[in-house]
Each structure stands twice: as structure tokens, then as C-alpha cells.
Design a protein around this motif. Structure first.
Motif, PDB file in Angstrom:
ATOM      1  N   SER A  56      15.130  12.353  -2.919  1.00  0.00           N
ATOM      2  CA  SER A  56      14.806  11.053  -2.324  1.00  0.00           C
ATOM      3  C   SER A  56      13.400  11.039  -1.743  1.00  0.00           C
ATOM      4  CB  SER A  56      15.813  10.706  -1.234  1.00  0.00           C
ATOM      5  OG  SER A  56      15.646  11.563  -0.113  1.00  0.00           O
ATOM      6  N   SER A  57      12.875  12.218  -1.387  1.00  0.00           N
ATOM      7  CA  SER A  57      11.543  12.267  -0.778  1.00  0.00           C
ATOM      8  C   SER A  57      10.461  11.839  -1.765  1.00  0.00           C
ATOM      9  CB  SER A  57      11.245  13.676  -0.250  1.00  0.00           C
ATOM     10  OG  SER A  57      11.287  14.626  -1.294  1.00  0.00           O
ATOM     11  N   VAL A  58      10.794  11.777  -3.066  1.00  0.00           N
ATOM     12  CA  VAL A  58       9.862  11.246  -4.054  1.00  0.00           C
ATOM     13  C   VAL A  58       9.516   9.798  -3.719  1.00  0.00           C
ATOM     14  CG1 VAL A  58       9.610  10.634  -6.494  1.00  0.00           C
ATOM     15  CG2 VAL A  58      10.669  12.792  -5.864  1.00  0.00           C
ATOM     16  N   ALA A  59      10.457   9.108  -3.074  1.00  0.00           N
ATOM     17  CA  ALA A  59      10.257   7.689  -2.757  1.00  0.00           C
ATOM     18  C   ALA A  59       9.240   7.482  -1.646  1.00  0.00           C
ATOM     19  CB  ALA A  59      11.583   7.043  -2.375  1.00  0.00           C
ATOM     20  N   TYR A  60       9.003   8.513  -0.807  1.00  0.00           N
ATOM     21  CA  TYR A  60       8.032   8.322   0.274  1.00  0.00           C
ATOM     22  C   TYR A  60       6.962   9.412   0.336  1.00  0.00           C
ATOM     23  CZ  TYR A  60      11.332  11.455   2.695  1.00  0.00           C
ATOM     24  OH  TYR A  60      12.168  12.493   3.032  1.00  0.00           O
TER      25      TYR A  60
ATOM     26  N   LYS B 151      21.312  28.227  -9.895  1.00  0.00           N
ATOM     27  CA  LYS B 151      21.146  27.283 -10.995  1.00  0.00           C
ATOM     28  C   LYS B 151      20.880  25.871 -10.470  1.00  0.00           C
ATOM     29  CE  LYS B 151      24.178  29.701 -14.297  1.00  0.00           C
ATOM     30  NZ  LYS B 151      25.472  29.640 -15.036  1.00  0.00           N
ATOM     31  N   THR B 152      21.620  25.482  -9.440  1.00  0.00           N
ATOM     32  CA  THR B 152      21.449  24.145  -8.868  1.00  0.00           C
ATOM     33  C   THR B 152      20.067  23.997  -8.249  1.00  0.00           C
ATOM     34  OG1 THR B 152      23.828  24.064  -8.395  1.00  0.00           O
ATOM     35  CG2 THR B 152      22.431  22.468  -7.262  1.00  0.00           C
ATOM     36  N   LEU B 153      19.591  25.046  -7.570  1.00  0.00           N
ATOM     37  CA  LEU B 153      18.258  25.020  -6.960  1.00  0.00           C
ATOM     38  C   LEU B 153      17.181  24.851  -8.029  1.00  0.00           C
ATOM     39  CD1 LEU B 153      16.479  25.410  -4.406  1.00  0.00           C
ATOM     40  CD2 LEU B 153      16.478  27.854  -4.929  1.00  0.00           C
ATOM     41  N   THR B 154      17.302  25.594  -9.132  1.00  0.00           N
ATOM     42  CA  THR B 154      16.327  25.493 -10.222  1.00  0.00           C
ATOM     43  C   THR B 154      16.323  24.096 -10.829  1.00  0.00           C
ATOM     44  OG1 THR B 154      16.635  27.843 -10.737  1.00  0.00           O
ATOM     45  CG2 THR B 154      15.603  26.471 -12.425  1.00  0.00           C
ATOM     46  N   MET B 155      17.511  23.558 -11.078  1.00  0.00           N
ATOM     47  CA  MET B 155      17.605  22.211 -11.640  1.00  0.00           C
ATOM     48  C   MET B 155      16.989  21.183 -10.690  1.00  0.00           C
ATOM     49  SD  MET B 155      18.389  20.315 -14.133  1.00  0.00           S
ATOM     50  CE  MET B 155      19.253  21.547 -15.134  1.00  0.00           C
ATOM     51  N   MET B 156      17.253  21.321  -9.404  1.00  0.00           N
ATOM     52  CA  MET B 156      16.668  20.404  -8.434  1.00  0.00           C
ATOM     53  C   MET B 156      15.148  20.483  -8.467  1.00  0.00           C
ATOM     54  SD  MET B 156      16.819  20.509  -4.290  1.00  0.00           S
ATOM     55  CE  MET B 156      15.657  21.881  -4.344  1.00  0.00           C
ATOM     56  N   GLY B 157      14.599  21.725  -8.549  1.00  0.00           N
ATOM     57  CA  GLY B 157      13.156  21.895  -8.586  1.00  0.00           C
ATOM     58  C   GLY B 157      12.527  21.228  -9.793  1.00  0.00           C
ATOM     59  N   LEU B 158      13.162  21.367 -10.952  1.00  0.00           N
ATOM     60  CA  LEU B 158      12.635  20.754 -12.177  1.00  0.00           C
ATOM     61  C   LEU B 158      12.638  19.228 -12.076  1.00  0.00           C
ATOM     62  CD1 LEU B 158      14.304  23.018 -14.899  1.00  0.00           C
ATOM     63  CD2 LEU B 158      11.866  22.914 -14.318  1.00  0.00           C
ATOM     64  N   ILE B 159      13.754  18.671 -11.624  1.00  0.00           N
ATOM     65  CA  ILE B 159      13.854  17.212 -11.495  1.00  0.00           C
ATOM     66  C   ILE B 159      12.835  16.695 -10.487  1.00  0.00           C
ATOM     67  CG2 ILE B 159      15.347  15.296 -10.814  1.00  0.00           C
ATOM     68  CD1 ILE B 159      17.723  16.942 -11.807  1.00  0.00           C
ATOM     69  N   LEU B 160      12.725  17.381  -9.351  1.00  0.00           N
ATOM     70  CA  LEU B 160      11.801  16.964  -8.306  1.00  0.00           C
ATOM     71  C   LEU B 160      10.357  17.004  -8.813  1.00  0.00           C
ATOM     72  CD1 LEU B 160      11.205  16.172  -5.387  1.00  0.00           C
ATOM     73  CD2 LEU B 160      11.331  18.591  -4.759  1.00  0.00           C
ATOM     74  N   ALA B 161       9.996  18.056  -9.555  1.00  0.00           N
ATOM     75  CA  ALA B 161       8.627  18.179 -10.073  1.00  0.00           C
ATOM     76  C   ALA B 161       8.295  17.041 -11.020  1.00  0.00           C
ATOM     77  CB  ALA B 161       8.461  19.531 -10.760  1.00  0.00           C
ATOM     78  N   VAL B 162       9.222  16.725 -11.929  1.00  0.00           N
ATOM     79  CA  VAL B 162       8.988  15.657 -12.908  1.00  0.00           C
ATOM     80  C   VAL B 162       8.845  14.305 -12.214  1.00  0.00           C
ATOM     81  CG1 VAL B 162      10.021  14.368 -14.816  1.00  0.00           C
ATOM     82  CG2 VAL B 162      10.107  16.869 -14.813  1.00  0.00           C
TER      83      VAL B 162
ATOM     84  N   GLY C 210      -1.310  20.435  -5.886  1.00  0.00           N
ATOM     85  CA  GLY C 210      -1.114  21.436  -4.831  1.00  0.00           C
ATOM     86  C   GLY C 210       0.307  21.427  -4.298  1.00  0.00           C
ATOM     87  N   VAL C 211       0.871  20.238  -4.157  1.00  0.00           N
ATOM     88  CA  VAL C 211       2.266  20.121  -3.696  1.00  0.00           C
ATOM     89  C   VAL C 211       3.211  20.751  -4.714  1.00  0.00           C
ATOM     90  CG1 VAL C 211       4.116  18.495  -3.156  1.00  0.00           C
ATOM     91  CG2 VAL C 211       1.807  18.069  -2.301  1.00  0.00           C
ATOM     92  N   LEU C 212       2.927  20.557  -6.009  1.00  0.00           N
ATOM     93  CA  LEU C 212       3.775  21.140  -7.059  1.00  0.00           C
ATOM     94  C   LEU C 212       3.693  22.660  -7.062  1.00  0.00           C
ATOM     95  CD1 LEU C 212       3.114  18.649 -10.007  1.00  0.00           C
ATOM     96  CD2 LEU C 212       5.166  18.825  -8.592  1.00  0.00           C
ATOM     97  N   ILE C 213       2.503  23.207  -6.795  1.00  0.00           N
ATOM     98  CA  ILE C 213       2.363  24.669  -6.713  1.00  0.00           C
ATOM     99  C   ILE C 213       3.205  25.220  -5.566  1.00  0.00           C
ATOM    100  CG2 ILE C 213       0.736  26.546  -6.206  1.00  0.00           C
ATOM    101  CD1 ILE C 213      -1.403  24.868  -7.670  1.00  0.00           C
ATOM    102  N   LEU C 214       3.170  24.531  -4.428  1.00  0.00           N
ATOM    103  CA  LEU C 214       3.991  24.954  -3.289  1.00  0.00           C
ATOM    104  C   LEU C 214       5.479  24.837  -3.619  1.00  0.00           C
ATOM    105  CD1 LEU C 214       4.447  25.834  -0.399  1.00  0.00           C
ATOM    106  CD2 LEU C 214       4.054  23.473   0.348  1.00  0.00           C
ATOM    107  N   LEU C 215       5.863  23.782  -4.336  1.00  0.00           N
ATOM    108  CA  LEU C 215       7.265  23.615  -4.743  1.00  0.00           C
ATOM    109  C   LEU C 215       7.710  24.800  -5.601  1.00  0.00           C
ATOM    110  CD1 LEU C 215       9.900  22.022  -5.151  1.00  0.00           C
ATOM    111  CD2 LEU C 215       8.780  20.839  -7.065  1.00  0.00           C
ATOM    112  N   LEU C 216       6.882  25.217  -6.556  1.00  0.00           N
ATOM    113  CA  LEU C 216       7.219  26.357  -7.411  1.00  0.00           C
ATOM    114  C   LEU C 216       7.421  27.621  -6.582  1.00  0.00           C
ATOM    115  CD1 LEU C 216       7.543  27.680 -10.199  1.00  0.00           C
ATOM    116  CD2 LEU C 216       5.045  27.980 -10.236  1.00  0.00           C
ATOM    117  N   ALA C 217       6.513  27.844  -5.624  1.00  0.00           N
ATOM    118  CA  ALA C 217       6.626  29.033  -4.777  1.00  0.00           C
ATOM    119  C   ALA C 217       7.911  29.006  -3.955  1.00  0.00           C
ATOM    120  CB  ALA C 217       5.408  29.140  -3.855  1.00  0.00           C
TER     121      ALA C 217
END
Length: 607
Positions: free
Chosen positions: A39-43, A252-263, A69-76
Motif C-alpha cells: 500500500s505504501s506504493v500509493a504514497y 517465499k512470501t517475503l520474496t514475492m512481496m519484494g518483487l511485487i513492491l519493486a514492480v 536508490g529506494v529499490l536498491i535498499l529494498l533489495l538489501a
């Protein structure tokens, strides 16, 4: 009546043996634990643009490198928290990692930060959801706080009904939101590729350096954009809620969340730049983007509706993680034991209710202004990010298991970036986040005080080899206000179990005093009546004086003193206001006298 209402709102109680049925599948866990991050994608992109808008639209191209830069931090963070999940499969997240590797105080700082952060999660999510609703329906702007409070109450009740039930309901809006954003991103990119995009010109990337831009402002925009990463840690806190094998499913759920959030984040960030969206107080960036791409048609309202839904229901991440974190802290005796108890629906209902009440108070205090809450919300989560990653670095250096070095480097990078973001927040938005420097020490002090109390209680309750003094007898003191059936029943009970019984009557005038003596002598001469005259019409203080005198006698003879309080019980609760409840006040006073036992003999009315 209250019991019927409770059953209607929450549902029938579940057996303890049904606990296994409350575990989450990956699909439901993604919905209930990732809704905050998604949901944070919205703000999140909007927060970057708000900072850059202080320079002007010509600075909006900086949103692209800041977004990267935010995406790099998300990956880390995703890589780091995967390691935490496998290293600490019983949950607890940043609190457990920090406590075990850095010490108790850092652990409590992480735990306290997350507790406050989850309260802010609810407040920010619901406030942002309310903003989305009022953007689509401007006439509701003046009712923002009222709408937000109603939504928190709804989500609280939903969570009290149980984990799987709330997850089943939440899954639909979360996945609808993902679909809505995919639609807006795909159509928006199609327009860009085919040349059907906006006619307004956006500032070219890297070619214009506007006046007024500075490293300080860029760092402030980056830290604001990092608010899109809040909620990433929730899965590591809630591993016990997953079906077995819980740690693998959580990873697995964490990885899926990260991918969706990045896109979703990168798509919205790019379109907001390309369409030259300018943030304003009356309409969110998401609303403007939807209006530009689709116009105000059914697709626009579908996007706004799902955005509002997920922003509101993203609060559920807090409701999922807060009770589990409170449970871990309570297990270590840093929070009250009531947070260890499961409710009727097998959830930690005390934690759920506490979170709901606290977030409502916060929304009222800030009048539902999301932009005032987000900086404090974000810094509150990056402090635990930093501590947990640092704790993992210490763990790898100390234990050095197989393939420990790349794991250590991953956590080190995460720790350094998280620490940098925390410092940026504290320096660039100090006027908005200074309170964290005040309440965090207070929360840690409160935790330590609670732990000290429980340790002291444990020392007093622990059995030892000392031979206790034998109780030789029992002196019973019965306060009486007259001669009635309730007094008669109490005296019969007292005479049946005590060695000595004394009745104490407090008189307000000489005439009633003598009348009581005469009646008592006729009614029950076997029990000594002690009459105390109260010049100021007090009851408690004169009675306490009598008890103090009796204590001395009891101590000399090895006797125990028991105060037996007669009390009638009305058939209907509202009848209590029609009667003097002095017995309750007296019992409250006496319970603090260490050497006195206090008990009650009830007399129940039939009507």
C-alpha cells in the motif's frame, strides 16, 4: 446483552485444538502481511515529489534516480530479512535478533520502535485510505477524522474474529489493488510508447540542474521515498503464523512481496515523472495519475476504490505483527502478562484491542493528517532495520557457519544503508521526528521497570527451605451497619471458622450507638460488639484504627486477622446505583494492609 453482541461481532469461541487451522497459506499471508508494504506504493512516490516540489517541477527528474536508490535498499532489506527468517524461525524479528546479538537495551529499542511503528502503521494507513476516499468524493473532506476512526474500529473487530477469517476477507482487496496498479502501469507505459502520453513536457533526466537543489534536499527526498519500504519486516515477525514449513513459506512470501513492491513502485514512480504529476493537498498523486490516463470513468473509480481499500486494510499488517511482538516482549517479562493470553478466537486479543485504541487516539491527535505521521512512521521502522542487520553481522562474525561471509556482507550493506536513512531522517526532518528521541528512552525505561517488578514478584513467590511460622488461630473482624439477614449470614459463617469474632459498628451519634448496643446484646451476646464513634461521619478510618489495635494482639499470639465484609448482590446490575457501595471502598483500602486477610460473604437478592 453484551455477551450476545460480542458473539455477533466476533463469533463463537474456538477450541485450543483448532489453533492449527488458524495458520496462513502463502496466498493469504501475502495479503495480510504485505498489505502495508504494497500500500505504501500509493504514497511513497508522492512523498518524494512533495520534497522536490519545493524547488519546482524542473526538479522532478530527480525522482527517477531517487527511486532507483529506494529499490536498491529494498533489495538489501529483502535479502537481509530472508536470512533473519531462516536464522530465527520462531519469529520476533528485529527485537529477538537485536536482543540476542547486541544486548537487552538494543533489543528493547528495536522492540519499542516497532510497537510504536505498528501503531503508526494503522494510523498512517487508515489516514491515507481516508485521503483516497475524500479525493474521489470531495464532499467528505470535513469528515476525515470520523471516517478514519470508524475504519479502525471495523478493522479491529475484523481481527478479533481470527487470523484466517481476516486474511480471507483481506486477500480480495489486496490482489484487486495489485491488478488495478498493473492496469494503470501497463496502460500508462503503452501510452508513453505509442506517443499517446500527456502533452505537457517533463524535465529531461540529467540535463537540468535547477537552482535551489542541494544534497540536503535530495537526501530528504530519498528518506521520504523510503517510507515505501515500511512493513517489509512484518513477515519476519509473524513466522509462527505460517503453515509448515513456516520459515520456507515465510521466505517465499517475503520474496514475492519484494518483487511485487519493486514492480509497482518503479512503475508508479516513472509514470508520475513522465506525466508531470504535481502533488497537492486536495488530490493524491494516484488520483491524478488515474485521472490523466483514464479520465474520471469507471476504471478511475475502480483504481481509487481499490487504493482506498488497501490503504485502509494495510493497517492489518500492524494488527498481525503488533500482538506477536507484544507476546515476545511479554514472554521476556518486559510487557504485562495479559499480552500472552489468546482470546476466544485464538488471537492475542489484548494486543489487538490495545493497538486499535492507541491508533484511534493518534488519528484524533493528528487530525488524520498523513503527511505529519509518515516521517515519524518511517524513522520508527528504520531504527529496527539498522539494529537487526547489525545484529546479524555480529551473529555471522561470532558463529562463522558455512558460507557466512556473503551473508555477513549482505547484512552489513543493509545495516549501513538503513543507518544512513535513519540519520538522514533525523537531520532533514528533525522538527517532525524529534519526539522519537524522547519516547524511545521512556519506552525502554517502562520495559525495564515492568521486568524489575516481575523479577521482584518472582523472588517473593519462589519457594524456599525456610520453615514458615505456624498460624495458631484466626481473629475475625466483621464490620456491621445494623442487624439484618446479610449480617446474620456473615456472623454464622465467621463463628463457624474463627477462634475469635468481633463485630465493629461505626456510630455517628450517641442515640444510634446505644440502640445498637441494646439490640446486639439481645440478638447475639456471644459475639463482642466494638462500637466506635465517628465525629466526622467517616467509616473507613475508624475501622482501620480498630484493625490496627487488633493486629498487635494477633501478632503477640501468632494469630491471623481476617476482615469479613458482608455484601449484598443485586439481581440486576443497574440496581447497584440504588445502594451504598461502601463495602467496595472498604475492601479497596484493606487490600493494601499487608498483614490482613480480606474476604467477602455475598448475600444475593431475589428481586
Amino acid at each position: 446483552m453484551l455477551s450476545i453482541l460480542k458473539r455477533y461481532l466476533i463469533g463463537k469461541p474456538l477450541k485450543t485444538t483448532e489453533l492449527g487451522e488458524q495458520k496462513l497459506s502463502n496466498t493469504k499471508a501475502l495479503a495480510i502481511l504485505s498489505s502495508d508494504a504494497l500500500s505504501s506504493v500509493a504514497y511513497g512516490p508522492e512523498q518524494i515529489l512533495i520534497v522536490l516540489a519545493t524547488v519546482g517541477a524542473v526538479a522532478y527528474w530527480y525522482s527517477i534516480p531517487i527511486g532507483i536508490g529506494v529499490l536498491i535498499l529494498l533489495l538489501a532489506l529483502i535479502l537481509s530479512y530472508r536470512q533473519i527468517i531462516f536464522s530465527y524461525p520462531h519469529g520476533g524479528g528485529a527485537y529477538v535478533v537485536s536482543k540476542q546479538n547486541l544486548g537487552v537495551i538494543p533489543g528493547l529499542v528495536a522492540g519499542g520502535s516497532l510497537l510504536v511503528d505498528y501503531i503508526l502503521t494503522v494510523a498512517v494507513s487508515v489516514s491515507a485510505g481516508t485521503d483516497a476516499i475524500t479525493s474521489a468524493i470531495p464532499i467528505l473532506h470535513s469528515h476525515t477524522v470520523f471516517i478514519a476512526v470508524l475504519l479502525v474500529i471495523f478493522i479491529t473487530i475484523l481481527n478479533l474474529r481470527g487470523l484466517t477469517e481476516s486474511a480471507s476477507i483481506l486477500a480480495y482487496p489486496v490482489y484487486l489493488f495489485v491488478v488495478a496498479l498493473v492496469i494503470i502501469i501497463v496502460v500508462g507505459l503503452f501510452n508513453v510508447i505509442t506517443g499517446n502520453g500527456p502533452q505537457v513536457t517533463h524535465s529531461p533526466i540529467g540535463t537540468t540542474i535547477p537552482g535551489g537543489i542541494s544534497l540536503f534536499l535530495l537526501l530528504k527526498a530519498f528518506s521520504s521515498g523510503c517510507s515505501a519500504l515500511t512493513g517489509v519486516e512484518a513477515i519476519s515477525n509473524a513466522i509462527p503464523n505460517f503453515k509448515e514449513p513456516s520459515e520456507r513459506n515465510a521466505a517465499k512470501t517475503l520474496t514475492m512481496m519484494g518483487l511485487i513492491l519493486a514492480v509497482l513502485f518503479s512503475g508508479i514512480m516513472f509514470l508520475a515523472y513522465w506525466y508531470s504529476i504535481t502533488p497537492n493537498a486536495e488530490e493524491t498523486v494516484m488520483s491524478q495519475l488515474g485521472s490523466e490516463i483514464f479520465g474520471r470513468n469507471i476504471i478511475y473509480y475502480f483504481i481509487q476504490g481499490t487504493t482506498a481499500l488497501i490503504l485502509v486494510l494495510a493497517a492489518n499488517t500492524g494488527f498481525s505483527a503488533f500482538p506477536l511482538l507484544a507476546y515476545n516482549l511479554a514472554s521476556d517479562k518486559f510487557m504485562p502478562r495479559m499480552y500472552l493470553l489468546r482470546g476466544d478466537r485464538l488471537g492475542y486479543s489484548n494486543g489487538i484491542i490495545t493497538l486499535g485504541v492507541a491508533s484511534i487516539l493518534l488519528i484524533i491527535a493528528f487530525q488524520g493528517k498523513t503527511e505529519q505521521l509518515i516521517p515519524l512512521y518511517a524513522v520508527g521502522v528504520f531504527v529496527p532495520f539498522t539494529l537487526s542487520q547489525t545484529g546479524m553481522v555480529i551473529k555471522w562474525l561470532r558463529e562463522k557457519p558455512a558460507n557466512w561471509f556473503p551473508k555477513m556482507i549482505t547484512n552489513l550493506v543493509g545495516a549501513l544503508i538503513s543507518a544512513l536513512v535513519s540519520i538522514i531522517f533525523l537531520t532533514t526532518k528533525f522538527n517532525q521526528v524529534w519526539s522519537i528521541l524522547v519516547f524511545l528512552p521512556l519506552i525502554v525505561y517502562l520495559f525495564l521497570t515492568i521486568r524489575k517488578h516481575y523479577e521482584a514478584v518472582g523472588d517473593q513467590l519462589r519457594l524456599n527451605n525456610d520453615i514458615p511460622d505456624k498460624i495458631k488461630g484466626n481473629i475475625m473482624i466483621v464490620p456491621v451497619a445494623g442487624i439484618t439477614k446479610v449480617v446474620e449470614r456473615t456472623m454464622q459463617y465467621a463463628q463457624g471458622i474463627a477462634d475469635e469474632v468481633y463485630a465493629v459498628y461505626i456510630s455517628f451519634d450517641k442515640e444510634s450507638e446505644q440502640q445498637m448496643r441494646d439490640k446486639w446484646e439481645t440478638w447475639n451476646p456471644n459475639v463482642k460488639l466494638i462500637v466506635v464513634h465517628s465525629e466526622y461521619r467517616e467509616i473507613t478510618r475508624p475501622l482501620l484504627k480498630v484493625i490496627d489495635q487488633m493486629e498487635q494482639k494477633a501478632h503477640e499470639n501468632g494469630f491471623e486477622i481476617t476482615v469479613l465484609i458482608p455484601q449484598f448482590i443485586t439481581k440486576k446490575n443497574w440496581h447497584n446505583v440504588l445502594h451504598n457501595q461502601s463495602s467496595l471502598l472498604l475492601r479497596a483500602y484493606l487490600l493494601h494492609k499487608r498483614s490482613v486477610i480480606v474476604t467477602t460473604v455475598p448475600y444475593r437478592f431475589k428481586v
